[in-house]
Design an enzyme around this catalytic site. Structure first.
Site, PDB file in Angstrom:
ATOM      1  N   LYS A   8       0.820  -1.135   0.075  1.00 45.58           N
ATOM      2  CA  LYS A   8      -0.078  -0.071   0.031  1.00 45.58           C
ATOM      3  C   LYS A   8       1.014   1.060  -0.032  1.00 45.58           C
ATOM      4  CE  LYS A   8      -3.966  -2.188   2.039  1.00 45.58           C
ATOM      5  NZ  LYS A   8      -4.815  -2.388   3.360  1.00 45.58           N
ATOM      6  N   ASP A  25     -10.284   1.773   2.848  1.00 45.25           N
ATOM      7  CA  ASP A  25     -10.261   0.961   3.935  1.00 45.25           C
ATOM      8  C   ASP A  25     -11.145   1.727   5.275  1.00 45.25           C
ATOM      9  OD1 ASP A  25      -8.870  -1.328   3.036  1.00 45.25           O
ATOM     10  OD2 ASP A  25      -6.752  -0.317   3.710  1.00 45.25           O
ATOM     11  N   ALA A  75      -0.151   0.795  14.373  1.00 45.86           N
ATOM     12  CA  ALA A  75       0.028   2.120  13.686  1.00 45.86           C
ATOM     13  C   ALA A  75       0.680   1.789  12.389  1.00 45.86           C
ATOM     14  CB  ALA A  75       1.216   2.729  14.591  1.00 45.86           C
ATOM     15  N   ALA A 102      -3.152  -0.249   7.981  1.00 51.42           N
ATOM     16  CA  ALA A 102      -4.491  -0.249   8.206  1.00 51.42           C
ATOM     17  C   ALA A 102      -4.551   0.685   9.225  1.00 51.42           C
ATOM     18  CB  ALA A 102      -4.668  -1.676   8.538  1.00 51.42           C
TER      19      ALA A 102
HETATM   20  P1  NAP Z   1       1.315  -3.313   8.613  1.00 56.52           P
HETATM   21  O1  NAP Z   1       1.343  -2.057   8.200  1.00 56.52           O
HETATM   22  O2  NAP Z   1       2.486  -4.489   8.605  1.00 56.52           O
HETATM   23  O3  NAP Z   1       1.355  -3.110  10.413  1.00 56.52           O
HETATM   24  C1  NAP Z   1       1.333  -3.948  11.151  1.00 56.52           C
HETATM   25  C2  NAP Z   1       0.981  -3.393  12.483  1.00 56.52           C
HETATM   26  O4  NAP Z   1       0.699  -4.603  13.539  1.00 56.52           O
HETATM   27  C3  NAP Z   1       1.958  -2.558  13.261  1.00 56.52           C
HETATM   28  O5  NAP Z   1       1.287  -1.646  13.994  1.00 56.52           O
HETATM   29  C4  NAP Z   1       2.600  -3.551  14.106  1.00 56.52           C
HETATM   30  O6  NAP Z   1       3.560  -2.911  15.132  1.00 56.52           O
HETATM   31  C5  NAP Z   1       1.685  -4.321  14.653  1.00 56.52           C
HETATM   32  N1  NAP Z   1       2.159  -6.060  14.879  1.00 56.52           N
HETATM   33  C6  NAP Z   1       2.544  -6.787  14.146  1.00 56.52           C
HETATM   34  N2  NAP Z   1       2.676  -8.031  14.996  1.00 56.52           N
HETATM   35  C7  NAP Z   1       2.158  -7.720  16.407  1.00 56.52           C
HETATM   36  C8  NAP Z   1       2.372  -8.462  17.258  1.00 56.52           C
HETATM   37  N3  NAP Z   1       2.383  -9.827  17.354  1.00 56.52           N
HETATM   38  N4  NAP Z   1       1.875  -7.863  18.462  1.00 56.52           N
HETATM   39  C9  NAP Z   1       1.408  -6.446  18.280  1.00 56.52           C
HETATM   40  N5  NAP Z   1       1.383  -5.677  17.275  1.00 56.52           N
HETATM   41  C10 NAP Z   1       1.974  -6.225  16.168  1.00 56.52           C
HETATM   42  O7  NAP Z   1      -0.113  -4.224   8.577  1.00 56.52           O
HETATM   43  P2  NAP Z   1      -1.398  -3.700   8.065  1.00 56.52           P
HETATM   44  O8  NAP Z   1      -1.690  -3.340   6.515  1.00 56.52           O
HETATM   45  O9  NAP Z   1      -1.767  -2.432   9.185  1.00 56.52           O
HETATM   46  O10 NAP Z   1      -2.426  -4.554   8.379  1.00 56.52           O
HETATM   47  C11 NAP Z   1      -2.725  -4.915   9.844  1.00 56.52           C
HETATM   48  C12 NAP Z   1      -4.040  -5.917   9.812  1.00 56.52           C
HETATM   49  O11 NAP Z   1      -5.252  -5.533   9.371  1.00 56.52           O
HETATM   50  C13 NAP Z   1      -3.695  -7.223   9.051  1.00 56.52           C
HETATM   51  O12 NAP Z   1      -4.265  -8.380   9.834  1.00 56.52           O
HETATM   52  C14 NAP Z   1      -4.552  -7.001   7.775  1.00 56.52           C
HETATM   53  O13 NAP Z   1      -4.868  -8.429   7.506  1.00 56.52           O
HETATM   54  C15 NAP Z   1      -5.655  -6.399   8.327  1.00 56.52           C
HETATM   55  N6  NAP Z   1      -6.630  -5.637   7.452  1.00 56.52           N
HETATM   56  C16 NAP Z   1      -7.533  -6.051   7.301  1.00 56.52           C
HETATM   57  C17 NAP Z   1      -8.734  -5.099   6.490  1.00 56.52           C
HETATM   58  C18 NAP Z   1      -9.966  -5.536   5.976  1.00 56.52           C
HETATM   59  O14 NAP Z   1     -10.451  -5.078   5.001  1.00 56.52           O
HETATM   60  N7  NAP Z   1     -10.590  -6.382   6.931  1.00 56.52           N
HETATM   61  C19 NAP Z   1      -7.800  -4.179   5.466  1.00 56.52           C
HETATM   62  C20 NAP Z   1      -6.734  -3.850   5.764  1.00 56.52           C
HETATM   63  C21 NAP Z   1      -5.839  -4.669   6.679  1.00 56.52           C
HETATM   64  P3  NAP Z   1       4.934  -2.242  15.094  1.00 56.52           P
HETATM   65  O15 NAP Z   1       4.835  -1.068  14.588  1.00 56.52           O
HETATM   66  O16 NAP Z   1       5.626  -2.534  16.319  1.00 56.52           O
HETATM   67  O17 NAP Z   1       5.551  -3.263  14.073  1.00 56.52           O
END
Ligand code: NAP
Length: 265
Positions: A65, A101, A126, A129
């Protein structure tokens, strides 16, 4: 050919092709919507190839993204504010970047009759998403949003950049109407390490969906959540918003909701 695709890595489990095919059938729009595995760093080449094939638009998911944001030659205000793009449209040599989103989440919360006006929120995460949904949540009239992230400096830097007085760091005695898990913890079957008390009497929403969200939502329920919801509805509603960007009409989502909910049960 009315060609669309979702780009991501990995991408084989994406439900987007099924959702868009259902929307097309419902509205009598003939389209082809494919999955394309695109390793990080190669979105620009993938998009160029796709446009040569006649591709008209694409969704972009993890981890691309940010790359899509940089690639877009024009961006909608909501994409600009999110700093991330999940929907690309190709026309007249331009690449328009949008982000649906946050819209998807807010529409899904309304569908489930979860009030946002004057609500006290805890946002976990943060990443891309979280950044995509923050603006639409603020626009929905929430009272305040506490933001927690595993790496606190990332959240602090982000909140300073956004600069909205309703954003703050979680305090020990805070209580919440709505807790949103926008971390990727559920993907690794992990729980974000936050105090159990944050879930008490709150509606708890995980952006992950289906069995993957099960552990977090069961934990929240055990800690006193009043209601738990997964992110399937958000996925479907963000797809409906992208469909509207490309085809000019928003599909009804009830049929796809029922179909996919049955399959994931
Ligand atoms: P991302 O940009 O990689 O960000 C990951 C986030 O999760 C960061 O804040 C990271 O913290 C944190 N994190 C990762 N592992 C963790 C753990 N074990 N414990 C606590 N925090 C953790 O990913 P993203 O794009 O934001 O996606 C996040 C989630 O949203 C995913 O599950 C994705 O599938 C879901 N999502 C769903 C939709 C939907 O339409 N339903 C749409 C978008 C995303 P740090 O900063 O410390 O690394």
């Amino acid at each position: 050919m009315n060609l669309y695709a979702v780009f991501g890595y990995p991408i084989e489990h994406s439900l987007s092709p099924r959702i868009h095919a259902q929307f097309g059938r419902q509205l009598g729009i003939t389209l082809v919507y494919e999955r394309r595995a695109v390793p990080p760093g190669s979105l620009a080449q993938a998009v160029e190839r796709f446009r040569e094939e006649g591709g008209r638009g694409a969704n972009v998911t993890v981890p691309l993204k940010g790359e899509a944001y940089a690639l877009a030659s024009m961006r909608t205000p909501r994409a600009e504010r999110a700093g991330a793009v999940n929907t690309l449209s190709f026309a007249d040599g331009a690449i328009l970047g949008d982000n649906t989103d946050g819209d998807g989440l807010v529409v899904d919360l309304a569908y489930h009759q979860v009030p946002l006006s004057a609500a006290r929120l805890l946002l976990l995460g943060a990443g891309g998403a979280a950044q995509g949904i923050l603006g639409p949540l603020l626009d929905a009239g929430v009272e305040r949003i506490a933001v927690w992230n595993r790496t606190p400096g990332r959240a602090q830097e982000w909140l300073a950049r956004v600069g909205d007085a309703r954003l703050h760091r979680p305090a020990a005695d805070d209580s919440y109407d709505l807790v949103i898990n926008a971390t990727a913890a559920s993907l690794g079957h992990a729980l974000p390490p936050v105090p159990d008390t944050v879930f008490r009497d709150a509606v708890v929403y995980d952006l992950a969906y289906g069995p993957i969200a099960g552990r977090f939502l069961a934990h929240a329920r055990a800690q006193g959540a009043s209601r738990v919801l997964d992110g399937l509805g958000m996925l479907i509603e963000q797809a409906a918003s992208a469909f509207c960007v490309w085809h000019g009409v928003r599909p009804d989502t009830a049929g796809v909701r029922a179909l996919l909910r049955d399959e994931l049960a």
